[in-house]
Design an enzyme around this catalytic site. Structure first.
Site, PDB file in Angstrom:
ATOM      1  N   HIS A   1     -30.562  52.300  25.998  1.00  0.00           N
ATOM      2  CA  HIS A   1     -29.962  53.256  25.053  1.00  0.00           C
ATOM      3  C   HIS A   1     -29.666  52.581  23.724  1.00  0.00           C
ATOM      4  O   HIS A   1     -29.070  51.516  23.680  1.00  0.00           O
ATOM      5  CB  HIS A   1     -28.692  53.871  25.647  1.00  0.00           C
ATOM      6  CG  HIS A   1     -28.975  55.016  26.561  1.00  0.00           C
ATOM      7  ND1 HIS A   1     -28.115  56.063  26.745  1.00  0.00           N
ATOM      8  CD2 HIS A   1     -30.057  55.275  27.327  1.00  0.00           C
ATOM      9  CE1 HIS A   1     -28.647  56.932  27.601  1.00  0.00           C
ATOM     10  NE2 HIS A   1     -29.819  56.464  27.971  1.00  0.00           N
TER      11      HIS A   1
ATOM     12  N   TYR B   1     -19.735  61.418  23.799  1.00  0.00           N
ATOM     13  CA  TYR B   1     -18.284  61.272  23.963  1.00  0.00           C
ATOM     14  C   TYR B   1     -17.638  62.355  23.109  1.00  0.00           C
ATOM     15  O   TYR B   1     -17.835  62.379  21.890  1.00  0.00           O
ATOM     16  CB  TYR B   1     -17.817  59.898  23.463  1.00  0.00           C
ATOM     17  CG  TYR B   1     -18.186  58.740  24.364  1.00  0.00           C
ATOM     18  CD1 TYR B   1     -19.431  58.126  24.281  1.00  0.00           C
ATOM     19  CD2 TYR B   1     -17.264  58.230  25.286  1.00  0.00           C
ATOM     20  CE1 TYR B   1     -19.760  57.051  25.094  1.00  0.00           C
ATOM     21  CE2 TYR B   1     -17.578  57.152  26.104  1.00  0.00           C
ATOM     22  CZ  TYR B   1     -18.822  56.569  26.011  1.00  0.00           C
ATOM     23  OH  TYR B   1     -19.146  55.503  26.821  1.00  0.00           O
TER      24      TYR B   1
ATOM     25  N   PRO C   1     -11.910  53.633  31.447  1.00  0.00           N
ATOM     26  CA  PRO C   1     -13.375  53.601  31.405  1.00  0.00           C
ATOM     27  C   PRO C   1     -14.012  54.031  30.080  1.00  0.00           C
ATOM     28  O   PRO C   1     -15.226  53.920  29.932  1.00  0.00           O
ATOM     29  CB  PRO C   1     -13.785  54.569  32.530  1.00  0.00           C
ATOM     30  CG  PRO C   1     -12.595  55.409  32.781  1.00  0.00           C
ATOM     31  CD  PRO C   1     -11.395  54.615  32.407  1.00  0.00           C
TER      32      PRO C   1
ATOM     33  N   LYS D   1     -16.347  49.188  29.807  1.00  0.00           N
ATOM     34  CA  LYS D   1     -16.212  47.737  29.772  1.00  0.00           C
ATOM     35  C   LYS D   1     -15.899  47.067  31.117  1.00  0.00           C
ATOM     36  O   LYS D   1     -16.047  45.847  31.252  1.00  0.00           O
ATOM     37  CB  LYS D   1     -15.103  47.340  28.773  1.00  0.00           C
ATOM     38  CG  LYS D   1     -15.505  47.532  27.329  1.00  0.00           C
ATOM     39  CD  LYS D   1     -16.464  46.455  26.872  1.00  0.00           C
ATOM     40  CE  LYS D   1     -17.284  46.846  25.670  1.00  0.00           C
ATOM     41  NZ  LYS D   1     -18.659  47.248  25.977  1.00  0.00           N
TER      42      LYS D   1
ATOM     43  N   TYR E   1     -19.060  48.102  21.558  1.00  0.00           N
ATOM     44  CA  TYR E   1     -19.695  48.862  22.643  1.00  0.00           C
ATOM     45  C   TYR E   1     -20.849  48.074  23.263  1.00  0.00           C
ATOM     46  O   TYR E   1     -20.990  48.026  24.487  1.00  0.00           O
ATOM     47  CB  TYR E   1     -20.188  50.226  22.133  1.00  0.00           C
ATOM     48  CG  TYR E   1     -20.454  51.204  23.255  1.00  0.00           C
ATOM     49  CD1 TYR E   1     -19.507  52.138  23.638  1.00  0.00           C
ATOM     50  CD2 TYR E   1     -21.664  51.168  23.962  1.00  0.00           C
ATOM     51  CE1 TYR E   1     -19.730  53.020  24.685  1.00  0.00           C
ATOM     52  CE2 TYR E   1     -21.902  52.042  25.014  1.00  0.00           C
ATOM     53  CZ  TYR E   1     -20.930  52.966  25.366  1.00  0.00           C
ATOM     54  OH  TYR E   1     -21.164  53.823  26.415  1.00  0.00           O
TER      55      TYR E   1
HETATM   56  P1  RFL Z   1     -14.581  46.165  42.805  1.00  0.00           P
HETATM   57  O1  RFL Z   1     -15.827  46.913  42.458  1.00  0.00           O
HETATM   58  O2  RFL Z   1     -13.345  46.935  42.987  1.00  0.00           O
HETATM   59  O3  RFL Z   1     -14.906  45.330  44.123  1.00  0.00           O
HETATM   60  C1  RFL Z   1     -13.907  44.627  44.830  1.00  0.00           C
HETATM   61  C2  RFL Z   1     -14.337  44.512  46.269  1.00  0.00           C
HETATM   62  O4  RFL Z   1     -13.346  43.780  46.997  1.00  0.00           O
HETATM   63  C3  RFL Z   1     -13.112  44.445  48.237  1.00  0.00           C
HETATM   64  N1  RFL Z   1     -11.742  44.118  48.703  1.00  0.00           N
HETATM   65  C4  RFL Z   1     -11.473  43.227  49.688  1.00  0.00           C
HETATM   66  N2  RFL Z   1     -12.270  42.445  50.426  1.00  0.00           N
HETATM   67  C5  RFL Z   1     -11.682  41.653  51.359  1.00  0.00           C
HETATM   68  N3  RFL Z   1     -10.326  41.640  51.596  1.00  0.00           N
HETATM   69  C6  RFL Z   1      -9.500  42.418  50.868  1.00  0.00           C
HETATM   70  N4  RFL Z   1      -8.176  42.399  51.075  1.00  0.00           N
HETATM   71  C7  RFL Z   1     -10.059  43.249  49.865  1.00  0.00           C
HETATM   72  N5  RFL Z   1      -9.549  44.122  48.970  1.00  0.00           N
HETATM   73  C8  RFL Z   1     -10.575  44.641  48.285  1.00  0.00           C
HETATM   74  C9  RFL Z   1     -13.302  45.911  47.916  1.00  0.00           C
HETATM   75  O5  RFL Z   1     -13.581  46.673  49.100  1.00  0.00           O
HETATM   76  C10 RFL Z   1     -14.481  45.859  46.954  1.00  0.00           C
HETATM   77  O6  RFL Z   1     -15.731  45.956  47.603  1.00  0.00           O
HETATM   78  O7  RFL Z   1     -14.275  45.035  41.706  1.00  0.00           O
HETATM   79  P2  RFL Z   1     -15.261  44.115  40.850  1.00  0.00           P
HETATM   80  O8  RFL Z   1     -16.335  43.530  41.722  1.00  0.00           O
HETATM   81  O9  RFL Z   1     -14.415  43.228  40.039  1.00  0.00           O
HETATM   82  O10 RFL Z   1     -16.048  45.142  39.896  1.00  0.00           O
HETATM   83  C11 RFL Z   1     -15.358  45.846  38.894  1.00  0.00           C
HETATM   84  C12 RFL Z   1     -16.017  47.205  38.629  1.00  0.00           C
HETATM   85  O11 RFL Z   1     -16.167  47.872  39.861  1.00  0.00           O
HETATM   86  C13 RFL Z   1     -15.212  48.079  37.652  1.00  0.00           C
HETATM   87  O12 RFL Z   1     -14.699  47.307  36.612  1.00  0.00           O
HETATM   88  C14 RFL Z   1     -16.062  49.220  37.032  1.00  0.00           C
HETATM   89  O13 RFL Z   1     -16.476  50.110  38.010  1.00  0.00           O
HETATM   90  C15 RFL Z   1     -15.282  49.968  35.946  1.00  0.00           C
HETATM   91  N6  RFL Z   1     -16.034  51.101  35.387  1.00  0.00           N
HETATM   92  C16 RFL Z   1     -17.010  50.899  34.410  1.00  0.00           C
HETATM   93  N7  RFL Z   1     -17.316  49.656  34.004  1.00  0.00           N
HETATM   94  C17 RFL Z   1     -18.328  49.439  33.106  1.00  0.00           C
HETATM   95  O14 RFL Z   1     -18.592  48.277  32.737  1.00  0.00           O
HETATM   96  N8  RFL Z   1     -19.092  50.483  32.585  1.00  0.00           N
HETATM   97  C18 RFL Z   1     -18.841  51.773  32.947  1.00  0.00           C
HETATM   98  O15 RFL Z   1     -19.572  52.664  32.525  1.00  0.00           O
HETATM   99  C19 RFL Z   1     -17.742  52.028  33.878  1.00  0.00           C
HETATM  100  N9  RFL Z   1     -17.454  53.281  34.261  1.00  0.00           N
HETATM  101  C20 RFL Z   1     -15.736  52.408  35.800  1.00  0.00           C
HETATM  102  C21 RFL Z   1     -16.470  53.494  35.210  1.00  0.00           C
HETATM  103  C22 RFL Z   1     -14.763  52.665  36.768  1.00  0.00           C
HETATM  104  C23 RFL Z   1     -14.488  53.954  37.154  1.00  0.00           C
HETATM  105  N10 RFL Z   1     -13.497  54.148  38.158  1.00  0.00           N
HETATM  106  C24 RFL Z   1     -13.627  55.016  39.247  1.00  0.00           C
HETATM  107  C25 RFL Z   1     -12.369  53.262  38.228  1.00  0.00           C
HETATM  108  C26 RFL Z   1     -16.215  54.795  35.575  1.00  0.00           C
HETATM  109  C27 RFL Z   1     -15.194  55.025  36.534  1.00  0.00           C
HETATM  110  C28 RFL Z   1     -14.930  56.485  36.860  1.00  0.00           C
HETATM  111  C1  PHB Z   2     -20.608  56.458  33.560  1.00  0.00           C
HETATM  112  O1  PHB Z   2     -21.822  56.742  33.418  1.00  0.00           O
HETATM  113  O2  PHB Z   2     -20.053  56.530  34.662  1.00  0.00           O
HETATM  114  C2  PHB Z   2     -19.840  56.056  32.376  1.00  0.00           C
HETATM  115  C3  PHB Z   2     -20.482  55.853  31.165  1.00  0.00           C
HETATM  116  C4  PHB Z   2     -19.753  55.489  30.043  1.00  0.00           C
HETATM  117  C5  PHB Z   2     -18.390  55.326  30.144  1.00  0.00           C
HETATM  118  C6  PHB Z   2     -17.744  55.511  31.355  1.00  0.00           C
HETATM  119  C7  PHB Z   2     -18.474  55.887  32.478  1.00  0.00           C
HETATM  120  O3  PHB Z   2     -17.685  55.007  29.031  1.00  0.00           O
END
Ligand code: RFL
Ligand code: PHB
Length: 391
Positions: free
Chosen positions: A72, A202, A294, A298, A386
């Site tokens: 993108h 957005y 989110p 990041k 971004y």
């Molecule tokens: P995770 O993905 O939470 O993984 C942690 C893992 O540890 C396990 N765990 C344990 N294991 C053993 N013993 C325990 N006691 C444990 N406790 C937990 C869990 O089961 C899990 O498998 O953390 P990690 O690896 O640091 O990754 C971080 C990302 O997942 C997170 O920052 C992103 O998803 C945030 N996020 C976004 N980030 C982006 O860079 N770009 C995006 O577009 C973006 N969109 C988003 C997002 C997060 C969202 N939500 C739901 C919070 C959109 C959403 C809606």
């Molecule tokens: C997503 O595709 O889940 C997404 C994309 C951009 C954002 C947050 C979430 O800023």
């Protein structure tokens, strides 16, 4: 069992770290609370910075991402009913982002780990405990199928997310936590329908924020801002599409295709940082140490940059017999974390409707957005954050 680095958590942070260490000849074991299918079922991030793309390549798992991911070159900001494009390459000297879901990133890393036969212990539930990381011989204990296990290691990497055991194992007095909870959440819907537009939109509207994102040319990911009191059961798919449509411009509304939701959930929004990110031989990475709202996409990208710093630190320790990387890990990672925290907080407060800010709040946001799209300096500041600040 004995290993060099014991990794807690098989999310993106833990899996990326495990793969990078393996490539450098450093032994590691991952211990994960859930099953692989459960981890893959969490629909989260969608946008990768170049740093995260490069890291996938470094791990040797980039082939499918380059085949199926979407490059993108900009995003659209919608406010006062009109869309305005932010051109990333034009403003940042050629930089772009990659749309490739966290589920796919995790899938590719899990497949590679399995193919290489690297040890991963899934479904240990809440049985993991951390010991002796303030000394020289840390240990991780867990219970699997009723049997107690112990891993002796040189270092522990806490990659277990916001609710994990790693940060919780640090004595309260050794850690400082900074937190802001936002007074709304994001209701997200995933569906196999073509995206409303080929770039992300957005939207700032008087009804609240909306985001049109995607996972592919045939799968859309949409979000609307909702009050924290809303329950996902209150939202039928039709009610969701109706509300999303109301927050879009007429052209986008016209092109919105409806389809049954594959997933629908509400995520609260939070800014959070724990300092420092190292406690003796325990290192935190990713969501275990910090959360961003989110809006700036990041979270996963910060996890990737933490892991980049941490893997280089371990490589320096084992290969070059230098502890400089280990000693600087927390300060280096936090410098980048705080800049992403600032950007995500700024973009969140610019784009959302805040319950207490009233009509004047809306007008001030619109004035800032007007300035943002008219000023090259302001657009550049958005674009360079971004696409990702340098490591
Ligand atoms: P995770 O993905 O939470 O993984 C942690 C893992 O540890 C396990 N765990 C344990 N294991 C053993 N013993 C325990 N006691 C444990 N406790 C937990 C869990 O089961 C899990 O498998 O953390 P990690 O690896 O640091 O990754 C971080 C990302 O997942 C997170 O920052 C992103 O998803 C945030 N996020 C976004 N980030 C982006 O860079 N770009 C995006 O577009 C973006 N969109 C988003 C997002 C997060 C969202 N939500 C739901 C919070 C959109 C959403 C809606
Ligand atoms: C997503 O595709 O889940 C997404 C994309 C951009 C954002 C947050 C979430 O800023």
């Amino acid at each position: 069992m004995r290993t060099q680095v014991a990794i807690i958590g098989a999310g993106p942070s833990g899996l990326l770290l495990g793969q990078l260490l393996h490539k450098a000849g450093i032994a590691n074991v991952i211990v994960e609370r859930q099953s692989p299918d459960y981890v893959l079922g969490r629909i989260r991030a969608g946008v990768l910075e170049q740093i995260a793309v490069d890291l996938m390549d470094e791990c040797g798992v980039g082939a499918r991402m380059h085949r199926e991911g979407l490059v993108h070159e900009g995003i659209e900001l919608l406010f006062k009913g009109k869309r305005h494009r932010i051109d990333f390459p034009g403003l940042t000297g050629g930089k772009t982002v990659m749309v490739y879901g966290q589920t796919e990133v995790t899938h590719d890393l899990m497949d590679a780990r399995k193919a290489e036969g690297l040890p991963t212990v899934y479904e240990v539930g809440d049985t993991v405990t951390l010991h002796g990381f303030d000394g020289t011989s840390p240990k991780v204990r867990y219970r699997k199928d009723g049997v107690e296990h112990e891993i002796e290691c040189d270092f522990i990497a806490g990659c277990d997310g916001y609710h994990g055991v790693s940060r919780a194992s640090v004595p309260k007095g050794a850690i400082t936590e900074y937190e802001k909870v936002y007074p709304f959440g994001w209701l997200g819907l995933l569906a196999d329908v073509p995206p409303v537009f080929h770039e992300l939109i957005y939207a700032n509207t008087e009804r609240g924020f909306a985001l049109c994102s995607m996972r592919s040319k045939t799968r859309s990911r949409y979000y609307v801002q909702v009050p924290l009191t809303d329950k996902v059961e209150d939202w039928s798919d039709d009610a969701f599409y109706d509300e999303l449509g109301r927050r879009l411009d007429p052209e986008a509304r016209e092109r919105l295709v409806r389809g049954p939701s594959l997933e629908k959930s509400i995520a609260p929004l939070r800014s959070f940082v724990a300092e420092p990110m190292r406690f003796g031989r325990l290192f935190l990475a990713g969501d275990a140490a910090h959360i961003v709202p989110p809006t700036g996409a990041k979270g996963l990208n910060l996890a990737a940059s933490d892991v980049k710093y941490l893997s280089s630190a371990f490589v320096e320790h084992y290969k070059e017999k230098s502890n400089a990387g280990i000693d600087h890990y927390s300060a280096r990672a936090l410098a980048r974390v705080w800049k992403a925290e600032r950007f995500s907080w700024w973009f969140t407060q610019l784009m959302h409707r805040f319950p207490d800010s009233g009509e004047i709040g809306q007008k001030l946001q619109e004035a800032e957005l007007d300035y943002l799209v008219q000023s090259k300096a302001a657009s550049t500041a958005l674009a360079e954050n971004y696409v990702g600040l340098p490591l």
